[in-house]
Design an enzyme around this catalytic site. Sequence first.
Site, PDB file in Angstrom:
ATOM      1  N   GLY A 194       0.830  -1.296   0.070  1.00  0.00           N
ATOM      2  CA  GLY A 194      -0.044   0.028  -0.044  1.00  0.00           C
ATOM      3  C   GLY A 194       0.970   1.273  -0.077  1.00  0.00           C
ATOM      4  N   ALA A 200       2.981   4.544   1.031  1.00  0.00           N
ATOM      5  CA  ALA A 200       4.116   4.955   1.968  1.00  0.00           C
ATOM      6  C   ALA A 200       3.702   5.581   3.291  1.00  0.00           C
ATOM      7  CB  ALA A 200       5.118   6.026   1.325  1.00  0.00           C
ATOM      8  N   ASN A 201       2.616   6.452   3.463  1.00  0.00           N
ATOM      9  CA  ASN A 201       1.927   6.998   4.579  1.00  0.00           C
ATOM     10  C   ASN A 201       1.547   5.887   5.531  1.00  0.00           C
ATOM     11  OD1 ASN A 201       2.629   9.271   3.501  1.00  0.00           O
ATOM     12  ND2 ASN A 201       0.678   9.821   2.782  1.00  0.00           N
ATOM     13  N   GLY A 209       2.377   2.551   5.332  1.00  0.00           N
ATOM     14  CA  GLY A 209       3.462   1.665   5.857  1.00  0.00           C
ATOM     15  C   GLY A 209       4.328   2.244   6.884  1.00  0.00           C
ATOM     16  N   GLU A 254       5.545  -3.166   1.454  1.00  0.00           N
ATOM     17  CA  GLU A 254       5.904  -3.037  -0.231  1.00  0.00           C
ATOM     18  C   GLU A 254       5.052  -1.722  -0.341  1.00  0.00           C
ATOM     19  OE1 GLU A 254       4.568  -5.902  -2.866  1.00  0.00           O
ATOM     20  OE2 GLU A 254       5.896  -7.509  -2.095  1.00  0.00           O
ATOM     21  N   CYS A 270       2.778   1.148  -8.386  1.00  0.00           N
ATOM     22  CA  CYS A 270       3.705   1.718  -7.599  1.00  0.00           C
ATOM     23  C   CYS A 270       5.197   1.979  -8.565  1.00  0.00           C
ATOM     24  CB  CYS A 270       3.740   0.924  -6.290  1.00  0.00           C
ATOM     25  SG  CYS A 270       3.969  -0.766  -6.525  1.00  0.00           S
TER      26      CYS A 270
END
Length: 485
Positions: free
Chosen positions: A220, A222-223, A225, A243, A278
């Site tokens: 998903g 970056a925020n 994660g 990821e 992504c």
Amino acid sequence: MTQWIAGQWVAGQGDAMTSVSPYNNEVVWQGDSATPAQVESAVAAARDAFLVWKKLSFAEREAIVLNFAEKVKENSEEIAQIIAKETGKPIWETRTEAGAMAGKIAISIRAYHERTGEASREAAGNQIVLRHRPLGVMAVFGPYNFPGHLPNGHIVPALLSGNTVVFKPSEQTPWTGEFAMKLWQEAGLPAGVINLVQGAKETGIALADAKGLDGVLFTGSANTGHILHRQFAGQPGKMLALEMGGNNPMVISDQFGDADATVYTIIQSAFISAGQRCTCARRLYVPVGEKGDQLLDKLVAATLKIRVDQPFAEPAPFMGPQISEAAAKFILDAQANLQSLGGVSLVEAKAGEAAFVSPGIIDATNIAELPDEEYFGPLLQVVRYQSLEQAVELANDTRFGLSAGLVSTDDSEWEYFVDHIRAGIVNRNRQLTGASGDAPFGGPGASGNLRPSAYYAADYCAYPMASMEGGETQLPATFSPGIEL
């Protein structure tokens, strides 16, 4: 009945949720989200099932996984239709994803044997044995852009290794997750081995907070994660594989070769899946000068001709909509922000009906400090450069590190690029979104921490157990100092 917990379909007891087709705003799925208490029940069911599932032989677990693969093949067209309706991706693209759901299972089976199987050798009268053991209960968080095959690339390796799973699909694609769960049910999966919990943020937080988890496999933003990474800090006993996204650079050399082939490669890199991969190119570095000017002219002309339409339209479109109207607004707002910073639109992204956004290209050369953000959609930033060294330096100026690419027919340029670029997936004269199914998928920095997809997922679904074995205890010819018998 939207949740599958302990082998039973049950209604969610939380907030109502719907899945809306982003190309026409029609509701295609509706249900109620799982409450934190239901999430705890799902984790407990997975914990109970783990005690039985891990004791099955690999052949027994593999047989159920292969049954699932056959169910996927038998229902591939329905899977493709569901994904197209939920995501808006063209049907030709979702058919490819449905095929990948089954195709990558063979990769996961091979990986189990090659990376986490059993091996033994004899040394100095000892039997040296390497075994692998499952971690326990794994949470799998699925993304919306590939709601079928990406979660499958985590779930299948986890099951093969003997783990049990609690699966939370994206709240944007609950229908795909539910349909996949029904295929597992038909394949004969025992109760509790996979548990499905549907919901948005509250459900996700409850799952990540669950004390009965042994690991998390997340795909998903970056925020999200990074939130998980902070949440799991100080818990070394839990495996966390992330990821996440990328702000991916694509560098075009003066020696780019055929102009049409280069333009086609750029379009495939930037605008495939409406920019919702992504690995899509977000930044395009083009040399200053006449050759670069001519290439950009060709790129602009080709981009203006890209067919954007509903997934089942004829003739077939290349691009569908964004996943939601909010996602579409995000891209348009990003474009407006770049324009306010000094960017000049070469092709302006424009809003259409529902969640449609046409592809956009913006010259960001004159922006003093380019925002290091992942614009998850069809918005390509162009920066002109003077030398390859400068281009690589600019390309590396990001906290991400997922994918990067160079278009060049010059071998020495490629050697310089691959030696200096910082990314986990680095392609030459190929689209940035291309990668082998059994290659490690991921990158350094804010793009993630491990490579838990399909083949390499095996590494993160089992821990190694090293043994030194003998048939009986033995007395050595010489005792250690200080011991008398």
